[in-house]
Design an enzyme around this catalytic site. Structure first.
Site, PDB file in Angstrom:
ATOM      1  N   HIS A   1      17.720  97.804  91.662  1.00  0.00           N
ATOM      2  CA  HIS A   1      18.444  96.046  90.771  1.00  0.00           C
ATOM      3  C   HIS A   1      17.024  96.150  90.420  1.00  0.00           C
ATOM      4  O   HIS A   1      16.681  95.056  89.879  1.00  0.00           O
ATOM      5  CB  HIS A   1      18.452  94.810  91.915  1.00  0.00           C
TER       6      HIS A   1
ATOM      7  N   GLU B   1      32.943  95.932  86.418  1.00  0.00           N
ATOM      8  CA  GLU B   1      32.603  95.939  85.769  1.00  0.00           C
ATOM      9  C   GLU B   1      33.383  96.797  84.624  1.00  0.00           C
ATOM     10  O   GLU B   1      33.438  96.968  83.411  1.00  0.00           O
ATOM     11  CB  GLU B   1      31.431  97.039  86.275  1.00  0.00           C
TER      12      GLU B   1
END
Ligand SMILES: Cc1ncc(C[n+]2csc(CCOP(=O)(O)OP(=O)(O)O)c2C)c(N)n1
Ligand SMILES: [Mg+2]
Lengths: 342, 326
Positions: free
Chosen positions: B129, B60
């Site tokens: 999530h 990321e």
């Protein structure tokens, strides 16, 4: 002290592959970095340099060697220890000292400070103070070059300590997989802030010993010999421009000063600094020029010209006003202002 | 005019911008050959090729760092971070790098990029999530933050984000991907920093974002049908820039204010809106402003637990009714 695998080939003479003009430029650059940073330290002791500052005294051969191998359009990505890299790309001493002194004549008019020197017109694409952040950013600039077919190289400088943060590893893998024209330059000065790198790293050479994990060549060079640095830079740049992907170069060096501000660097063992000072890059280079027959006067003239530039810059900065308060709210957004609501 | 899903609107928005401008490039994990884990980028790789639509490693920081370097030097990258929860592992770029380079460099550095991400609850994925992280982004000077609630807004706001010269965080709601809406043919470009009154009303203002917009609309219908309360629903759409004029205008008309927020309570975006209204329109109010939020907890995974904590149309309607009647 780590072993240095690569040394300048002796006895080739002034007009070898590097040549007289480039050697004089390398010398001038190193002296300029040294004088400017020594001045910054003096000004710090006089309370005229505010905030912090991180000097590269003793590491000048790396900044000079890489910058002299770059051409216009090549991009430098630096750290908070970035004065030398910024100056080496041709940014005036006054602009850098002005920023350190937080005056209106500073490179960013005091809005960035010593850790964020940026001069895009000179290819200095920022100095980054979050360890490792700029390695991925340099990858992105290199990606743009690859995508657009531009021939510039992105060069990213960082320290030994930076090899232990995730962004280093993400960037190395990313650059290798995408075959990006980026050159990663680790300046191994043996310490992170105060802790010896050897105490916290699983391998002897924090950058080079990781190169194989990313399919890259293991390169360790003498970072105190500007000729060696210059040649390593040229080789890596040629590879990048040829579309053959990234390089990782570990330069062995040592900082003569503390980590930042007035750090007395008490953590260093007795004698270590003295041993490294015998290998002071500027001393090495001055000797080389003499050995190659460059006249004392030529060397002395360069020294005097550099001193003059630094003196003039110092006076200009001392006379410069503080930044005006109306720049506090400029350039938050691209419209030049800071409005977050209507 | 065609009916399009929110998911397909993402594809159409990206494609519209990539077709318009060759400097628009797109990168992320599993986005190219696989078409994205939410299938919101299917076909882009085939249409625009491997140089413009690129799969990345699970890195990321490298994704956002590379997007920034490309943006600084002339491209207009769109980067995907698969789940907004993962902002936490690349937050340096969101908090320290994108939004501050222009300022620190005294205007030299530009950063025209878009970070798209799947945000919010409803998939029963649990606390790492399913978060709503719009408040993580809103607090950072230098960023723009957008969260569309309809397919039409997805296209228009995505186009505006790509064309915007500043870094934009574009929050797509995972629970809206399957929803549908009418979308006209041809190019669609909207304006950042504009809220939309999606249901006019006279009795109270309800301000909502993303998934909370359809829930607020459902609550408004319920309030009308069951209690004769005529609520005005405002879709904020853009947290930064924030369209305070539309919000203040609505409050001046209805004299009541409710915010409906999916983010956990502390420092949620509604707190800022309530504070602005209190500062600037206090005497327009006939009663205290009320925030309806997810409680200040990590999100539980089980459907029955998750459903119990997110604001629902029932809870919104009940809260509004109770406050208006008291
Ligand atoms: C993410 C992050 N962690 C810690 C620091 C604090 N810090 C600033 S410089 C430094 C040492 C870096 O060492 P190295 O990479 O060897 O570079 P050098 O300072 O020796 O040039 C540290 C730990 C930081 N700026 N960013
Ligand atoms: Mg170090």
């Amino acid at each position: 002290m780590a072993t240095v695998k690569d040394r300048a080939p002796a006895g080739l003479g002034l007009n070898d592959d590097i040549g007289e003009q480039k050697r004089l430029a390398l010398y001038r650059s190193q002296v300029r970095l040294r004088e400017a940073e020594q001045r910054a330290y003096d000004l710090f002791l006089q309370n005229l340099v505010k905030g912090t500052s991180h000097l590269s005294l003793g590491q000048e051969a790396i900044a000079a060697g890489f910058a002299e191998a770059m051409v216009k359009g090549d991009l430098s990505f630096c750290t908070y220890r970035g004065h030398a890299h910024t100056l080496a790309r041709g940014v005036p001493v006054e602009k850098v000292l002005g920023e350190l002194m937080q005056r209106d004549n500073g490179l960013m008019r005091g809005k960035g400070g010593s850790m964020h020197l940026t001069s895009e017109e000179h290819g200095v694409m920022g100095s980054y103070a979050i360890i490792g952040a700029h390695l991925p950013i340099a990858c992105g600039a290199a990606w743009r070059a690859q995508y657009k077919g531009d021939k510039d190289v992105s060069v990213c400088f960082f320290g030994d300590g930076t090899t232990n943060i995730g962004a280093f590893h993400e960037a190395l893998n990313f650059a290798a997989v995408w075959k990006l024209p980026v050159v990663f330059v680790c300046e191994n000065n043996l310490y992170m802030e105060y802790t010896p790198i050897a105490d916290v790293t699983a391998v002897e050479h924090p950058a080079a010993d990781r190169a194989s994990a990313y399919g890259l060549e293991r390169i360790v060079i003498d970072g105190n010999d500007a000729d060696v640095v210059y040649r390593a830079a040229q080789k890596a740049f040629a590879k990048a421009r040829a579309g053959e992907g990234p390089s990782l170069i570990e330069c062995m060096t040592y900082r003569h000063s503390g980590h930042s501000r007035a750090d007395p660097a008490k953590y260093r063992p007795d004698g270590e600094l003295d041993r490294w000072k015998l290998r002071d890059p500027i001393k090495i280079y001055r000797e080389r020029l003499k050995q190659f027959g460059v006249a004392e006067k030529v060397i002395a003239d360069i020294d005097a010209q550099v001193r003059q530039e630094v003196d003039d810059a110092t006076e200009a900065c001392k006379a410069a006003p503080n930044p005006p308060l109306d720049i506090i709210t400029t350039d938050v957004y691209a419209d030049g202002g800071w409005a977050w609501r209507n | 005019m065609a009916e399009l899903s929110y998911r397909d609107a993402v594809i159409r928005g990206i494609a519209q911008e990539m077709a318009r401008d060759p400097d628009v490039v797109f990168l992320g994990e599993d986005v190219a050959k696989a078409g994205g884990v939410f299938k919101a980028t299917v076909g882009l790789y085939e249409q625009f090729g491997p140089l413009r639509v690129r799969d990345t490693p699970i890195s990321e920081q490298a994704i956002l760092g590379a997007a920034m370097g490309a943006a600084m030097t002339g491209l207009k990258p769109i980067a995907e971070i698969m789940f907004s929860d993962f902002f936490a592992v690349c937050f340096d770029y969101i908090a320290n790098e994108f939004p501050k380079s222009r300022y620190m460099s005294n205007g030299q550095t530009k950063c025209p990029l878009v970070v798209r991400t799947g945000n919010g609850a409803g998939s029963r994925f649990g606390a790492q999530h399913s978060q709503s992280v719009e408040n993580w982004c809103m607090m950072i000077p230098g960023l723009k933050v957008v969260a569309p609630s309809t397919p039409l807004d997805v296209i228009g706001l995505l186009a505006a984000a790509v064309r915007d010269p500043d870094p934009v965080i574009f929050l797509e709601h995972k629970s809206l991907y399957a929803t549908k809406g009418e979308v006209p043919d041809g190019e669609i470009v909207d304006t950042l920093g504009t809220a939309k009154i999606v249901r006019p009303g006279k009795d109270t203002t309800i301000i909502a974002l993303a998934l909370m917009v359809p829930r607020a609309l459902e609550a408004a219908e319920k309030l009308k049908a069951e209690h004769g309360i005529d609520a005005e629903v405002v879709d904020v759409r853009s947290l930064v820039p924030l369209d305070t004029q539309t919000i203040l205008g609505s409050v001046a008309k209805t004299h009541r204010l409710f915010t409906v927020e999916e983010n956990p309570r502390l420092c949620g975006w509604g707190a800022e809106i309530v504070s602005i209204v209190a500062d600037e329109a206090f005497y327009d109010l006939d009663g205290p402003p009320v925030r309806i939020t997810t409680p200040h907890i990590p999100l539980p995974a089980a459907d029955i637990l998750e459903d119990a904590v997110l604001p629902t149309p029932q809870r919104i309607a009940e809260t509004v009714r109770r406050c208006l009647e008291s």
